[in-house]
Design a protein around this motif. Structure first.
Motif, PDB file in Angstrom:
ATOM      1  N   ILE A  87       0.802  -1.230   0.000  1.00 24.52           N
ATOM      2  CA  ILE A  87       0.000   0.000   0.000  1.00 24.52           C
ATOM      3  C   ILE A  87       0.833   1.279   0.000  1.00 24.52           C
ATOM      4  O   ILE A  87       0.309   2.338  -0.305  1.00 24.52           O
ATOM      5  CB  ILE A  87      -1.036   0.031   1.154  1.00 24.52           C
ATOM      6  N   THR A  88       2.118   1.194   0.323  1.00 27.00           N
ATOM      7  CA  THR A  88       2.912   2.441   0.314  1.00 27.00           C
ATOM      8  C   THR A  88       3.888   2.538  -0.855  1.00 27.00           C
ATOM      9  O   THR A  88       4.071   3.618  -1.424  1.00 27.00           O
ATOM     10  CB  THR A  88       3.693   2.650   1.635  1.00 27.00           C
ATOM     11  N   ALA A  89       4.486   1.405  -1.259  1.00 26.94           N
ATOM     12  CA  ALA A  89       5.499   1.447  -2.334  1.00 26.94           C
ATOM     13  C   ALA A  89       5.001   2.155  -3.595  1.00 26.94           C
ATOM     14  O   ALA A  89       5.713   3.006  -4.142  1.00 26.94           O
ATOM     15  CB  ALA A  89       5.996   0.039  -2.650  1.00 26.94           C
ATOM     16  N   PRO A  90       3.773   1.881  -4.064  1.00 27.49           N
ATOM     17  CA  PRO A  90       3.353   2.515  -5.322  1.00 27.49           C
ATOM     18  C   PRO A  90       3.221   4.039  -5.232  1.00 27.49           C
ATOM     19  O   PRO A  90       3.153   4.714  -6.257  1.00 27.49           O
ATOM     20  CB  PRO A  90       1.987   1.878  -5.615  1.00 27.49           C
ATOM     21  N   ALA A  91       3.196   4.575  -4.012  1.00 27.51           N
ATOM     22  CA  ALA A  91       3.120   6.044  -3.867  1.00 27.51           C
ATOM     23  C   ALA A  91       4.492   6.616  -3.495  1.00 27.51           C
ATOM     24  O   ALA A  91       4.615   7.812  -3.226  1.00 27.51           O
ATOM     25  CB  ALA A  91       2.083   6.404  -2.801  1.00 27.51           C
ATOM     26  N   ASN A  92       5.511   5.760  -3.485  1.00 31.51           N
ATOM     27  CA  ASN A  92       6.856   6.194  -3.108  1.00 31.51           C
ATOM     28  C   ASN A  92       7.659   6.519  -4.386  1.00 31.51           C
ATOM     29  O   ASN A  92       7.913   5.624  -5.200  1.00 31.51           O
ATOM     30  CB  ASN A  92       7.512   5.048  -2.318  1.00 31.51           C
ATOM     31  N   PRO A  93       8.066   7.785  -4.568  1.00 30.74           N
ATOM     32  CA  PRO A  93       8.749   8.176  -5.809  1.00 30.74           C
ATOM     33  C   PRO A  93       9.970   7.316  -6.127  1.00 30.74           C
ATOM     34  O   PRO A  93      10.222   7.008  -7.292  1.00 30.74           O
ATOM     35  CB  PRO A  93       9.151   9.637  -5.558  1.00 30.74           C
ATOM     36  N   ALA A  94      10.720   6.913  -5.097  1.00 28.60           N
ATOM     37  CA  ALA A  94      11.916   6.094  -5.361  1.00 28.60           C
ATOM     38  C   ALA A  94      11.499   4.761  -5.989  1.00 28.60           C
ATOM     39  O   ALA A  94      12.133   4.272  -6.927  1.00 28.60           O
ATOM     40  CB  ALA A  94      12.678   5.848  -4.062  1.00 28.60           C
ATOM     41  N   TYR A  95      10.402   4.203  -5.481  1.00 27.09           N
ATOM     42  CA  TYR A  95       9.930   2.903  -5.995  1.00 27.09           C
ATOM     43  C   TYR A  95       9.388   3.042  -7.412  1.00 27.09           C
ATOM     44  O   TYR A  95       9.840   2.364  -8.336  1.00 27.09           O
ATOM     45  CB  TYR A  95       8.852   2.330  -5.066  1.00 27.09           C
ATOM     46  N   TYR A  96       8.435   3.966  -7.595  1.00 25.30           N
ATOM     47  CA  TYR A  96       7.808   3.984  -8.922  1.00 25.30           C
ATOM     48  C   TYR A  96       8.749   4.520 -10.000  1.00 25.30           C
ATOM     49  O   TYR A  96       8.675   4.099 -11.150  1.00 25.30           O
ATOM     50  CB  TYR A  96       6.428   4.661  -8.924  1.00 25.30           C
ATOM     51  N   SER A  97       9.665   5.412  -9.624  1.00 24.83           N
ATOM     52  CA  SER A  97      10.613   5.908 -10.634  1.00 24.83           C
ATOM     53  C   SER A  97      11.465   4.748 -11.134  1.00 24.83           C
ATOM     54  O   SER A  97      11.693   4.599 -12.332  1.00 24.83           O
ATOM     55  CB  SER A  97      11.524   6.989 -10.041  1.00 24.83           C
ATOM     56  N   GLU A  98      11.912   3.913 -10.213  1.00 20.29           N
ATOM     57  CA  GLU A  98      12.739   2.759 -10.607  1.00 20.29           C
ATOM     58  C   GLU A  98      11.940   1.793 -11.495  1.00 20.29           C
ATOM     59  O   GLU A  98      12.482   1.228 -12.456  1.00 20.29           O
ATOM     60  CB  GLU A  98      13.267   2.052  -9.347  1.00 20.29           C
TER      61      GLU A  98
END
Ligand SMILES: Cc1cc2nc3c(=O)[nH]c(=O)nc-3n(C[C@H](O)[C@H](O)[C@H](O)COP(=O)(O)O)c2cc1C
Length: 206
Positions: A87-98
């Motif tokens: 629930i948090t990773a998809p809203a985390n810029p580091a995660y979705y940018s990668e």
């Protein structure tokens, strides 16, 4: 490609298995094959917002059962897959940018993707609802694949996520159980399929 008859056979083979044969265990390679089908499932923007936790421990299963409407599949299955929605990773810029960068597109195209994505998720009512829907697609990939290799399953939504996560030590700020998927082998054949008629369910506009 496999022929239609084989596909149809597996679609009828798959049913929500209520009682599993406690004496039969899934071979390691079949478990891996089924989980791999979940990993290969499609996801919105390719975010793969899931994790699959496999429980193969009778004590933990017994502890979980009361939080799962006391359903026998929880303890009788060979393997219990807990599908966790991230629930948090998809809203985390580091995660979705990668996740966009790994596509290896030119920087400008990657930036355009990221912008479109940020706009999209900014308008969502609930990230949890969005990621959960994708987890269900992964679950279906696993159920269909399991059926194709003769393994039974039962999607289970009848459980209290908060309590299950507590037993499993899940950090609910990051991920939450959204669907349980016991796997194993049936004790009895399935009931006849009850489905609404094709014409009622399908509309084709030409
Ligand atoms: C999202 C979802 C949640 C479900 N939850 C449960 C459940 O908690 N317990 C159960 O025995 N069956 C559960 N089912 C199974 C359905 O009752 C079953 O798929 C439906 O009645 C059709 O029967 P069939 O799958 O055997 O063809 C669930 C199915 C879905 C798709």
């Amino acid at each position: 490609m496999i022929d239609r008859e084989a596909v149809e056979e597996s679609l009828y083979f798959r049913h929500a298995c209520k009682r599993f044969d406690t004496k039969r265990k899934i071979p390691d390679e079949d478990r891996r094959f089924i989980l791999e089908a979940g990993r290969l499932a499609p996801s919105s923007f390719g975010m793969e917002p899931w994790r699959f936790l496999v429980i193969r421990n009778e004590e933990i299963q017994a502890e979980l059962r009361p939080h799962c409407w006391d359903q026998p599949q929880i303890i009788e299955c060979s393997d219990l897959i807990i599908i966790l929605a991230q629930i948090t990773a998809p809203a985390n810029p580091a995660y979705y940018s990668e996740m966009f960068r790994r596509r290896g597109l030119p920087e400008e195209a990657t930036r355009a993707y990221i912008e479109r994505y940020e706009h999209y998720i900014g308008k969502l009512h609930s990230i949890q609802g969005w990621v959960s829907r994708q987890c269900y697609i992964a679950a279906d990939h696993m159920m269909i694949t399991a059926a194709q290799i003769g393994v039974d399953s039962c999607p289970i939504e009848g459980f209290v996520s908060r309590k299950v996560d507590k037993v499993l030590g899940i950090d609910r700020k990051k991920e939450r159980s959204v669907l349980l998927l016991p796997l194993g082998y049936r004790v009895q054949g399935p009931r006849p399929k009850l489905r609404r008629p094709f014409e009622e369910v399908v509309t084709i506009l030409e």
